[in-house]
Design an enzyme around this catalytic site. Structure first.
Site, PDB file in Angstrom:
ATOM      1  N   LYS A 146     -15.373  -2.078   3.152  1.00 19.26           N
ATOM      2  CA  LYS A 146     -14.712  -2.685   1.998  1.00 19.26           C
ATOM      3  C   LYS A 146     -15.778  -3.456   1.232  1.00 19.26           C
ATOM      4  O   LYS A 146     -16.283  -4.473   1.730  1.00 19.26           O
ATOM      5  CB  LYS A 146     -13.629  -3.669   2.455  1.00 19.26           C
ATOM      6  CG  LYS A 146     -12.376  -3.044   3.066  1.00 19.26           C
ATOM      7  CD  LYS A 146     -11.512  -4.149   3.657  1.00 19.26           C
ATOM      8  CE  LYS A 146     -10.097  -3.700   3.950  1.00 19.26           C
ATOM      9  NZ  LYS A 146      -9.371  -4.733   4.750  1.00 19.26           N
TER      10      LYS A 146
ATOM     11  N   GLU B 113       0.820  -1.212   0.000  1.00 22.54           N
ATOM     12  CA  GLU B 113       0.000   0.000   0.000  1.00 22.54           C
ATOM     13  C   GLU B 113       0.852   1.260   0.000  1.00 22.54           C
ATOM     14  O   GLU B 113       0.364   2.350   0.301  1.00 22.54           O
ATOM     15  CB  GLU B 113      -0.992  -0.049   1.158  1.00 22.54           C
ATOM     16  CG  GLU B 113      -2.019  -1.158   0.925  1.00 22.54           C
ATOM     17  CD  GLU B 113      -2.968  -1.404   2.084  1.00 22.54           C
ATOM     18  OE1 GLU B 113      -2.732  -0.860   3.184  1.00 22.54           O
ATOM     19  OE2 GLU B 113      -3.934  -2.148   1.885  1.00 22.54           O
TER      20      GLU B 113
END
Ligand code: PGA
Ligand code: ZN
Length: 428
Positions: free
Chosen positions: A339, A206
């Protein structure tokens, strides 16, 4: 009426090179919406089922051709002729066709791809951007949670905690938040090189540096010095507060109910005490998954023990209303990570967000570690007026696409745009 005439899926690759799915929705025989499906690596046990091929000769079994075939076959057939703007009907039709609670037949990856692609097509047919299609009252630009130091399952280092985060809460707007982040990251870089050498500035999935640090104290010391070097003030009400995604499920020993962190062993109460100690020295605005996903009582304790810190459930809630219903009345955590692929359809993810908001919980929209260039979650966080997004450091296309989309939305909203800032938990 904008009727779905055709749906076409294909296998594409994500930022790690693993197969995932892209779906096109056709309305009146024209391409009206396209969406990609993200995927996690540091996944929760209770997430919906991702259907993979299992054929070891291709992509070590990770192919998605079966899920693609489910879309191009039974799902396309079931949805043909439906009004593309009836999102819930589309999602319910697919869930009914699947017939399992966790989408084990058709695959959550298949259902989600169609769900998101249909939402884009609906917005296109209404000639509005996706965030406004979902919510005409959308106006808040989120605070980005920038995971500047990475560990856990998303890097090849020994840092147990997955994400050490800076939150530019004092920025004037989203563009300014990005500027602050990059300035702090560039102040951090030479500090990392000085202590650990140039290789330590390689980055995790990330985008944060994957240094050989361990434990919890040293990363905070580095973040603090980097903020100071870059000229920003740290503290509640100042430019920066910190965040963590502990992803504690992944350094938990189930056998003896302990956590290994920085060469020490903690029981759950000991770990909470450690978090409290750190919280006394550093302002922690948000902390995700501080304990194992099954330790609901532990989540209640840590939520009470750290009243200034937002406690976020990721693996705990998996964007699932049923998990929220089980945990919220007890006071476990006070925010939900959002999510879409954990639950597998847009309607159900929106249901979870609504339930969270109604119960006074915050909602933090999140990337997965396995992303594509699709920036859809940028529209979702604005649509939810959620006030907070975790979408990685602004490097590499699968992360920059979201940041750049948010810049564009900020511009598009013009004088109605508001940066959530210090009110990220509950934008006002
Ligand atoms: P994942 O990691 O996408 O691999 O699950 C991100 C997170 O834990 O928040
Ligand atoms: Zn997480």
């Amino acid at each position: 009426m904008p009727y779905i005439t055709h749906i076409k899926a294909r296998e594409i690759i994500d930022c790690r090179g693993w197969p995932t799915i892209q779906v096109d929705t056709y309305v009146d025989r024209k391409l009206a919406g396209r969406a990609d499906v993200p995927q996690g690596r540091s996944t929760g046990t209770y997430e919906a089922h991702v259907l993979i091929d299992g054929d070891e000769k291709r992509y070590q079994g990770q192919g998605m051709l079966k899920a693609v075939a489910n879309i191009n076959g039974p799902i396309a057939e079931a949805l043909s002729g439906l009004d593309v703007t009836e999102q819930r009907n589309i999602d319910q039709t697919m869930c009914a066709l699947d017939g399992t609670p966790n989408k084990a037949n058709l695959g959550a990856n298949a259902i989600l791809g169609v769900s998101l692609s249909a939402a884009r097509a609906g917005a296109f047919c209404c000639s509005v951007p996706l965030y406004r299609y979902i919510n005409p009252n959308a106006r808040f630009l989120p605070v980005p949670l920038m995971n500047i130091l990475n560990g856990g399952k998303l890097t090849a280092n020994d840092l147990e905690i997955q994400e050490f985060i800076i939150m530019p809460v004092g920025a004037e707007n989203y563009a300014h938040a990005l500027q602050i982040t990059t300035e702090i990251n560039e102040a951090l870089r030479p500090m990392v090189v000085e202590k650990y050498g140039i290789l330590a500035t390689n980055t995790g999935d990330e985008g944060g540096f994957a240094t050989p640090m361990t434990g919890i104290w040293e990363p905070f010391e580095f973040m603090q010095r980097a903020c100071e070097r870059a000229g920003y003030k740290v503290g509640f009400g100042e430019d920066i507060v910190y965040g963590l995604d502990c992803a504690a499920t992944h350094f938990y020993n189930k056998g003896n109910n302990t956590y290994e962190l920085g060469a020490k062993t903690y029981d759950p109460d000991g770990l909470i005490e450690l978090y409290q100690e750190v919280g006394k020295q550093y302002p922690i605005g948000s902390m995700e998954d501080p304990l194992d996903e099954d330790d609901i009582d532990g989540f209640v304790k840590v939520t009470q023990a750290m009243p200034d810190t937002q406690i976020v459930g990721d693996d705990l809630f998996v964007t699932n209303v049923e998990r929220l219903k089980m945990c919220c009345p007890k006071g476990a955590a006070n925010a939900m990570l959002f999510k879409v692929n954990q639950i597998g359809s847009l309607s159900e993810a929106l249901d979870a967000a609504e339930f969270a908001f109604r119960n006074g919980y915050g909602v933090q929209v999140s990337e997965r570690s396995g992303e594509t260039e699709d920036a859809l979650i940028a529209d979702l966080v604005v649509a939810l007026n959620g006030g907070q997004i975790k979408t990685g450091m602004p490097i590499r296309g699968e992360r920059t696409s979201k940041h750049n989309r948010l810049l564009l939305i900020e511009e598009e909203l013009g004088n109605v745009a508001a940066y959530a800032g210090h009110n990220f938990r509950r934008p006002v």
